[in-house]
Design an enzyme around this catalytic site. Structure first.
Site, mmCIF file in Angstrom:
data_model
loop_
_atom_site.group_PDB
_atom_site.id
_atom_site.type_symbol
_atom_site.label_atom_id
_atom_site.label_comp_id
_atom_site.label_asym_id
_atom_site.label_seq_id
_atom_site.Cartn_x
_atom_site.Cartn_y
_atom_site.Cartn_z
ATOM 1 N N GLU A 148 47.011 38.064 39.660
ATOM 2 C CA GLU A 148 46.857 39.154 38.688
ATOM 3 C C GLU A 148 48.123 39.325 37.853
ATOM 4 O O GLU A 148 48.054 39.566 36.651
ATOM 5 C CB GLU A 148 46.531 40.479 39.398
ATOM 6 C CG GLU A 148 45.217 40.499 40.170
ATOM 7 C CD GLU A 148 43.980 40.462 39.281
ATOM 8 O OE1 GLU A 148 44.120 40.448 38.050
ATOM 9 O OE2 GLU A 148 42.860 40.434 39.849
ATOM 10 N N ASP A 295 35.923 31.125 39.606
ATOM 11 C CA ASP A 295 35.692 31.162 38.157
ATOM 12 C C ASP A 295 36.764 30.540 37.261
ATOM 13 O O ASP A 295 36.563 29.512 36.620
ATOM 14 C CB ASP A 295 35.403 32.605 37.702
ATOM 15 C CG ASP A 295 36.372 33.656 38.271
ATOM 16 O OD1 ASP A 295 37.332 33.261 38.944
ATOM 17 O OD2 ASP A 295 36.168 34.860 38.025
ATOM 18 N N GLU A 389 27.965 44.724 39.816
ATOM 19 C CA GLU A 389 28.893 43.742 40.386
ATOM 20 C C GLU A 389 28.167 42.581 41.045
ATOM 21 O O GLU A 389 28.654 41.454 41.050
ATOM 22 C CB GLU A 389 29.825 44.404 41.404
ATOM 23 C CG GLU A 389 31.035 45.075 40.785
ATOM 24 C CD GLU A 389 32.009 44.118 40.107
ATOM 25 O OE1 GLU A 389 31.679 43.570 39.047
ATOM 26 O OE2 GLU A 389 33.109 43.925 40.636
ATOM 27 N N GLU A 407 33.437 40.085 30.861
ATOM 28 C CA GLU A 407 32.961 38.697 30.809
ATOM 29 C C GLU A 407 31.717 38.510 29.947
ATOM 30 O O GLU A 407 31.584 37.520 29.237
ATOM 31 C CB GLU A 407 32.681 38.162 32.223
ATOM 32 C CG GLU A 407 33.911 37.782 33.014
ATOM 33 C CD GLU A 407 34.665 38.956 33.604
ATOM 34 O OE1 GLU A 407 34.181 40.101 33.438
ATOM 35 O OE2 GLU A 407 35.722 38.764 34.212
ATOM 36 N N THR A 493 42.433 33.480 30.509
ATOM 37 C CA THR A 493 41.318 34.140 31.191
ATOM 38 C C THR A 493 41.364 35.657 31.014
ATOM 39 O O THR A 493 40.368 36.338 31.168
ATOM 40 C CB THR A 493 41.294 33.759 32.691
ATOM 41 O OG1 THR A 493 40.081 34.205 33.255
ATOM 42 C CG2 THR A 493 42.476 34.382 33.449
HETATM 43 C C1 DMJ Z 1 39.966 39.665 34.334
HETATM 44 O O1 DMJ Z 1 41.139 40.168 34.868
HETATM 45 C C2 DMJ Z 1 40.061 38.198 34.147
HETATM 46 O O2 DMJ Z 1 39.113 37.821 33.222
HETATM 47 C C3 DMJ Z 1 39.895 37.418 35.418
HETATM 48 O O3 DMJ Z 1 39.849 36.042 35.216
HETATM 49 C C4 DMJ Z 1 38.687 37.832 36.203
HETATM 50 N N1 DMJ Z 1 38.046 38.926 35.635
HETATM 51 C C5 DMJ Z 1 38.819 40.056 35.239
HETATM 52 C C6 DMJ Z 1 37.945 41.065 34.540
HETATM 53 O O4 DMJ Z 1 36.693 41.166 35.081
#
Ligand code: DMJ
Length: 935
Positions: A148, A295, A389, A407, A493
């Protein structure tokens, strides 16, 4: 962008400049469908005015979210939008892993930096950068998630730096800027490096910003596992950091971690598991999907190729993608499987994180499945306003929370860029409407605690600002609406922007430093030539619509179904067990004989239930053992379906009178008796406390509760008795408030109030249960305002004109309004996180819930199930001819696929018993995972 050459995700010589940005790639696709002006049918084109109006709406929403964060939360990491204050780690009850994103480094501000520039808020960006430089400390004694911190903070600083230098070059803004954000990014990069001190090169999942990993004060470093995405989502930020600064170490470390993951892929399926041991490299969780836990590992392989121009990343991505499309993709579904046994589904539900995947498929150039999955997700959203979720394969809610994830908006944006189909603009419009209608609160936007009831959670994650507003704004923006060329950047991401020119800067770290041997790869199945886009995506303006059309009713008309693929496909012969779980009767001697042959024995438990245990080794043959396994799988599914059917979803108590006006929605437990709020209109009325408060005898104040909703305290008699007493006194509904002081739905699983074992048909009024903290919101409101009106329902009601009018007239009285705000804020204190889905909580606390032993496959059935009418269960429903095309599609999966794992014997092939046992233990583990799984 001309470099894109009209294709993406296909091989090419290493480019002089990074080949294609995500945006560039999608723009290339846009060219293929001609301009939107040729649209002749389907969704009507959206006018420029309408797009601008929606773009402005996004700007206003961003201001509402960002403004409230800055005013009420900054410098805290995040805003708590219900209580309108900052979330400071340590000062709020711990939410477990979710809190590992919070490092006391003003997370939301850093995550918002490049959004400000995309949204043309250059002046605000300049201010925000100054604040970051002035206020943010990266040396706090806090344990944070490496993943994160990388995607949100390092990515946020680098995105901010990328746009700061772009603005500086333009000559108007940021003229004072001297790479200060980059220096901070470098400092943070060095702070994260100790996490990589493992023999594998995979990083520890957590690090102490001040003390690192090793020191005793660090309070971390003992972890053994990490998620694949956690270890595999570093390369973009780390490579960018290396290339911006010339310090090669960051890119080297990130590459090493990726190399290790690649080495550890399951060689016959080419899939990776969800969790890996960072020391041994063993897969800890062997289930594999494209959502939670994996993912962005896939996302970063493809994007690393785009940004760095290194073919090896594309080779790996293509290898994995091929496996995903072979095993996980069951259009429009994406279902987790086992890495060793990829024809076996590991779950019967999907998680919301996989909604990014259609966007990635656009980048890859595989538009058809992207359109299909996106459409399926959109229909789930239309049903619940947001993507829960997790949701089951028959589109029921599995985990009802929704933390405002971006997303789906991301995929919508990329599909619009690729197809030019105005349908996707309409989808974006719906997202905006739903956010304003259901998530917007006076102090920002609140996550949904339960999409079914519409109740809120006191949470606004930083990714909401980093990603949601960016993608929504870009969806409606024309080129001239953005002050720079977005096509020169790639999205991380977390939607942070990194410039493509990095590909040719400081290229000293090349493939030679990596450990993998790529010659082992058979690249015959790779697209080394560009796909023929005219075939892939013909010049047909209705192409996307024609793919969506058959899926229009996929959610509404779907029949409940279970692990169809397990039964129909995993045992390649397609044979069914000689005895179907739904037909089984514990009193039938023939059935018992069949069970015995399959190695399944029956244990009669003291409480009257019967437990089934399978010992494959006791089966008459390996084929019988396999039949036994099939039978047990069916039984497990049947049992869990039946339990789910018995669960009633939570309900909502919405306070509608002044000063709440419907904004406060409390999560309430349902009753198994009385008026079923899901079938009837909601009940609305003023509340009154009953006397005696426990409601266990005839009320002494019937005049006070007559025509009202009675409040009763839990305890001392049965719920049904309380209901009868208040009903006799003329109450139109009842709310039972927990007598356990301090209890709250944040910490305790909701439950349903059971009847008294007798006929409860005489109870006609609705009854709901509130924990003490939620109940005291109503009691406090009575103290303060005397007249409190509530709405009992299965789902919070939209604020209607009546409520709006009431609010309007009341807002004329300023002083009154001020106290209203106070009440709204403080009353929301209780609406904190509940990590467990209501369904899961009740399942877990249900004494009849399914149990699985470590080495034995076991399933319990209650006495009532032993002779259950087969026509009453879902399984039969799904076979009685009402199923949708989707079910048929799944059942008709071709049987001709090559065996992915020749070592595993499918169907009637003879398999040694110990190998069956090993396989079977894996299945058990996977089912256990399914039960415990957390996103
Ligand atoms: C975000 O922090 C990023 O996209 C991460 O890759 C996974 N998803 C969260 C938001 O849902």
């Amino acid at each position: 962008m001309s470099e894109a050459g009209g294709c993406w995700g296909c091989g090419s010589p290493v480019p002089q400049r990074a080949p294609w940005s995500l945006v560039a790639a999608t723009t290339a696709a846009l060219c293929l469908v001609s301009a939107t002006s040729v649209w002749t049918a389907g969704t009507a084109p959206m006018s420029r005015e309408e797009k601008q109006k929606l773009g402005n709406q996004v700007l206003e929403m961003f201001d509402h979210a960002y403004g409230n964060y800055m005013e009420h939360a900054y410098p805290a990491d995040e805003l708590m939008p219900l209580t309108c204050r900052g979330r400071v780690r340590g000062q709020e009850p711990s939410r477990g892993d979710v809190d590992d994103a919070l490092g006391k480094f003003s997370l939301t501000l850093i995550d918002s930096l490049d959004t400000l520039v995309v949204l043309n808020k250059t002046k605000e960006f300049e201010d925000a950068v100054r604040k970051v430089l002035r206020d943010v400390n990266l040396d706090n004694d806090v344990v944070v998630s490496v993943f994160e911190t990388n995607i949100r903070v390092l990515g946020g600083l680098l995105g901010g730096h990328s746009l700061a230098i772009m603005l500086k070059e333009k000559g108007e803004y940021m003229q004072w800027y001297n790479d200060e954000l980059l220096q901070m990014a470098k400092q943070l990069g060095y702070k994260l490096l100790p996490a990589f001190n493992t023999t594998s090169g995979l990083p520890y999942p957590r690090i102490n910003l001040k003390f690192g990993i090793r020191k005793p004060e660090a309070r971390t470093g003992t972890e053994t596992d990490t998620c694949t995405a956690c270890a595999g989502t570093l390369i973009l930020e780390f490579a960018a950091l290396s290339r911006f600064t010339g310090a090669t170490i960051f890119e080297e470390y990130a590459r090493k971690a990726l190399d290790f993951l690649w080495e550890k892929r399951q060689r016959s399926s080419n899939l990776v598991g969800v969790t890996i041991n960072i020391h041994t490299g063993d897969w800890v969780r062997k289930d594999s999907g494209v959502g939670a836990g994996i993912d962005s590992y896939y996302e970063y392989l493809l994007k690393a190729y785009v940004l760095l121009g290194d073919d090896s990343f594309l080779e790996r991505f293509n290898t994995h993608y091929d496996a995903i499309m072979r095993y996980i993709s069951q259009p429009p579904l994406l279902l987790d499987v086992h890495i060793h046994k990829p024809m076996l589904n590991a779950r019967t539900w999907m998680d919301a994180l996989l909604a990014f995947f259609p966007g990635l498929q656009v980048l890859k150039g595989d538009i058809r499945p992207a359109i299909e999955t996106h459409e399926m997700l959109y229909q789930v959203i239309k049903k619940h306003n947001f993507l829960p979720e997790a949701f089951t394969t028959d589109f029921r809610v599995h985990w009802a929370q929704h933390p405002l994830r971006p997303e789906f908006a991301e995929s919508t944006y990329f599909l619009y860029k690729a197809t030019g189909d105005p349908y996707y603009l309409e989808v974006g419009k719906t997202l905006i409407e739903n956010l304003n209608k259901y998530a917007r609160v006076p102090c920002g936007f609140a996550a949904m605690k339960d999409v079914r009831t519409g109740s809120h959670e006191d949470r606004m994650d930083s990714f909401f600002l980093a990603e949601m507003f960016k993608y929504l704004y870009l969806l409606f923006a024309d080129k001239e609406d953005i002050i720079f060329d977005i096509e020169d950047y790639i999205f991380t991401t977390e939607a942070h922007l990194l410039p493509l020119w990095l590909s040719t800067t400081n290229q000293s770290i090349s493939k030679k430093n990596t450990t993998s041997d790529y010659t082992e790869l058979d690249d015959s199945n790779f697209d080394w030539t560009c796909p023929n886009t005219q075939i892939l995506f013909p010049n047909d303006p209705l192409y996307a619509q024609s793919i969506r059309e058959p899926l229009k009713n996929v959610v509404d008309k779907s029949c409940p179904r279970g692990i169809i693929r397990v039964r129909e496909e995993s045992f390649r012969s397609g044979t069914k067990p000689p005895l179907r779980a739904r037909d089984f009767m514990a009193t039938n001697p023939e059935h018992l004989e069949i069970l015995k042959k399959m190695g399944v024995s029956l244990i009669h438990l003291k409480d009257g239930r019967v437990q089934l245990v399978q010992h494959a080794i006791q089966a008459a043959s390996s084929i019988d053992a396999e039949d036994g396994l099939r039978f047990m799988q069916e039984m497990i599914e049947l049992s869990s379906q039946q339990q789910k059917e018995q669960q009633l979803p939570p309900r909502a108590v919405q306070i509608v009178s002044h000063p709440f006006f419907g904004r406060v929605v409390l999560t309430a437990g349902p009753a198994q008796f009385g008026l079923d709020l899901s079938k009837h209109k909601e009940t609305r009325g003023f509340v009154a406390s009953s006397k005696p408060y426990n409601g266990c005898s005839e009320l002494t104040n019937p005049e006070a509760v007559m025509g009202k909703i009675a409040l009763i305290q839990r305890g001392q008699c049965m719920f049904a008795e309380k209901a009868r007493n208040i009903q006799n006194a003329g109450a139109i509904g009842g709310i039972v408030i927990d007598d356990n002081e301090g209890s709250s739905s944040d910490t305790a699983p909701l439950f349903q109030m059971a009847g008294d074992g007798k006929d409860t048909d005489d109870i006609k009024i609705p009854m709901l249960f509130l924990f003490s903290k939620e109940g005291s919101i109503i009691l406090d409101a009575i103290q303060e305002f005397e007249e409190v009106e509530v709405l009992l329902s299965d789902k919070a009601k939209d604020r209607d004109p009546e409520m709006e009018n009431e609010e309007q007239s009341s807002s004329e009285n300023d002083s009154q309004n001020q106290s209203a705000e106070q009440i709204t804020s403080s009353s929301q204190d209780v609406d904190l996180i509940d990590q467990e889905s209501p369904e899961e909580s009740s399942l877990n606390s249900n004494p009849e819930s399914l149990t699985l032993a470590d080495t034995d496959s076991t399933a319990s059935i209650s006495p009532s199930e032993q002779n259950s009418d087969p026509t009453e269960n879902h399984e039969t429903t799904s076979l009685d001819g009402e199923c949708t095309d989707l079910d048929n599609q799944l059942q008709e999966q071709p049987e001709t696929e090559e065996d992915p794992n020749p070592n595993i014997s499918w169907g009637k092939k003879v398999q040694p018993i110990d190998s069956i046992l090993a396989d079977w233990n894996e299945d058990i583990e996977a089912f256990e995972m399914m039960e415990k799984d957390e996103l």
